[in-house]
Design a protein around this motif. Sequence first.
Motif, PDB file in Angstrom:
ATOM      1  N   VAL A   1      53.915  45.546  52.546  1.00  0.00           N
ATOM      2  CA  VAL A   1      54.202  45.645  53.972  1.00  0.00           C
ATOM      3  C   VAL A   1      55.675  45.331  54.188  1.00  0.00           C
ATOM      4  O   VAL A   1      56.198  44.378  53.625  1.00  0.00           O
ATOM      5  CB  VAL A   1      53.331  44.633  54.760  1.00  0.00           C
ATOM      6  CG1 VAL A   1      53.655  44.677  56.242  1.00  0.00           C
ATOM      7  CG2 VAL A   1      51.869  44.878  54.514  1.00  0.00           C
ATOM      8  N   ARG A   2      56.325  46.153  55.000  1.00  0.00           N
ATOM      9  CA  ARG A   2      57.740  45.921  55.344  1.00  0.00           C
ATOM     10  C   ARG A   2      57.813  45.346  56.752  1.00  0.00           C
ATOM     11  O   ARG A   2      57.138  45.841  57.658  1.00  0.00           O
ATOM     12  CB  ARG A   2      58.534  47.217  55.271  1.00  0.00           C
ATOM     13  CG  ARG A   2      58.599  47.745  53.873  1.00  0.00           C
ATOM     14  CD  ARG A   2      59.248  49.074  53.724  1.00  0.00           C
ATOM     15  NE  ARG A   2      59.952  49.563  54.897  1.00  0.00           N
ATOM     16  CZ  ARG A   2      60.799  50.559  54.884  1.00  0.00           C
ATOM     17  NH1 ARG A   2      61.058  51.181  53.765  1.00  0.00           N
ATOM     18  NH2 ARG A   2      61.387  50.966  55.988  1.00  0.00           N
ATOM     19  N   ARG A   3      58.642  44.307  56.900  1.00  0.00           N
ATOM     20  CA  ARG A   3      58.847  43.697  58.211  1.00  0.00           C
ATOM     21  C   ARG A   3      60.334  43.505  58.455  1.00  0.00           C
ATOM     22  O   ARG A   3      61.048  43.047  57.577  1.00  0.00           O
ATOM     23  CB  ARG A   3      58.165  42.325  58.287  1.00  0.00           C
ATOM     24  CG  ARG A   3      56.687  42.381  58.252  1.00  0.00           C
ATOM     25  CD  ARG A   3      56.091  41.015  58.588  1.00  0.00           C
ATOM     26  NE  ARG A   3      54.714  41.033  58.173  1.00  0.00           N
ATOM     27  CZ  ARG A   3      54.186  40.267  57.241  1.00  0.00           C
ATOM     28  NH1 ARG A   3      54.909  39.368  56.627  1.00  0.00           N
ATOM     29  NH2 ARG A   3      52.929  40.367  56.914  1.00  0.00           N
ATOM     30  N   GLU A   4      60.746  43.835  59.664  1.00  0.00           N
ATOM     31  CA  GLU A   4      62.134  43.612  60.069  1.00  0.00           C
ATOM     32  C   GLU A   4      62.289  42.134  60.431  1.00  0.00           C
ATOM     33  O   GLU A   4      61.381  41.524  60.975  1.00  0.00           O
ATOM     34  CB  GLU A   4      62.486  44.485  61.273  1.00  0.00           C
ATOM     35  CG  GLU A   4      62.339  45.981  61.031  1.00  0.00           C
ATOM     36  CD  GLU A   4      63.249  46.501  59.939  1.00  0.00           C
ATOM     37  OE1 GLU A   4      64.426  46.094  59.896  1.00  0.00           O
ATOM     38  OE2 GLU A   4      62.783  47.312  59.120  1.00  0.00           O
ATOM     39  N   GLY A   5      63.450  41.584  60.110  1.00  0.00           N
ATOM     40  CA  GLY A   5      63.708  40.187  60.446  1.00  0.00           C
ATOM     41  C   GLY A   5      64.887  39.658  59.652  1.00  0.00           C
ATOM     42  O   GLY A   5      65.617  40.410  59.007  1.00  0.00           O
TER      43      GLY A   5
ATOM     44  N   GLY B   1      70.280  37.999  51.261  1.00  0.00           N
ATOM     45  CA  GLY B   1      69.870  38.113  52.648  1.00  0.00           C
ATOM     46  C   GLY B   1      69.271  39.485  52.909  1.00  0.00           C
ATOM     47  O   GLY B   1      69.755  40.489  52.381  1.00  0.00           O
ATOM     48  N   LEU B   2      68.236  39.536  53.713  1.00  0.00           N
ATOM     49  CA  LEU B   2      67.520  40.791  53.977  1.00  0.00           C
ATOM     50  C   LEU B   2      67.329  40.996  55.471  1.00  0.00           C
ATOM     51  O   LEU B   2      67.011  40.058  56.190  1.00  0.00           O
ATOM     52  CB  LEU B   2      66.130  40.776  53.323  1.00  0.00           C
ATOM     53  CG  LEU B   2      66.022  40.497  51.836  1.00  0.00           C
ATOM     54  CD1 LEU B   2      64.571  40.270  51.461  1.00  0.00           C
ATOM     55  CD2 LEU B   2      66.609  41.660  51.071  1.00  0.00           C
ATOM     56  N   GLY B   3      67.468  42.239  55.905  1.00  0.00           N
ATOM     57  CA  GLY B   3      67.112  42.623  57.264  1.00  0.00           C
ATOM     58  C   GLY B   3      65.693  43.150  57.323  1.00  0.00           C
ATOM     59  O   GLY B   3      65.039  43.120  58.349  1.00  0.00           O
ATOM     60  N   THR B   4      65.212  43.635  56.174  1.00  0.00           N
ATOM     61  CA  THR B   4      63.834  44.100  56.033  1.00  0.00           C
ATOM     62  C   THR B   4      63.228  43.410  54.825  1.00  0.00           C
ATOM     63  O   THR B   4      63.757  43.504  53.719  1.00  0.00           O
ATOM     64  CB  THR B   4      63.771  45.627  55.822  1.00  0.00           C
ATOM     65  OG1 THR B   4      64.391  46.276  56.933  1.00  0.00           O
ATOM     66  CG2 THR B   4      62.325  46.105  55.704  1.00  0.00           C
ATOM     67  N   GLY B   5      62.137  42.707  55.040  1.00  0.00           N
ATOM     68  CA  GLY B   5      61.447  42.026  53.943  1.00  0.00           C
ATOM     69  C   GLY B   5      60.248  42.827  53.497  1.00  0.00           C
ATOM     70  O   GLY B   5      59.544  43.417  54.322  1.00  0.00           O
TER      71      GLY B   5
END
Length: 114
Positions: free
Chosen positions: A71-75, A85-89
């Motif tokens: 599952v991809r989540r923005e954050g 660092g990630l904008g999408t996990g």
Amino acid sequence: MALGVDLLAHLERESLPLPEAVDRIETITTTPALTREILDTAELRGVIDREAGRIRTRRGNTFVRFEEQVVRREGDYECRRCGAGLGTGHFVRFDAGELGPFGPECVRKVLGRA
């Protein structure tokens, strides 16, 4: 610990050097005693065999289905494997729970697709 056993059960390769397996388990814990416990439990449950510095999976066709289990989540996240660092996990769903976040390349490495 159950999450670590699930991770080992879903390895894509039949055989893996022990250090590579430990690298994947370290996305869950860096405690050596818990790492050993995960490996011991996986072996007792028939998920893996250990021999000569390698682990061999004993279950077939249990690989992660990316479309269903990742599952991809923005954050605002930090990759659990490399620390970037990630904008999408990317989060992997197992029966025992969810593992992540990871970047797109690290999730493939953890699951054995890279």
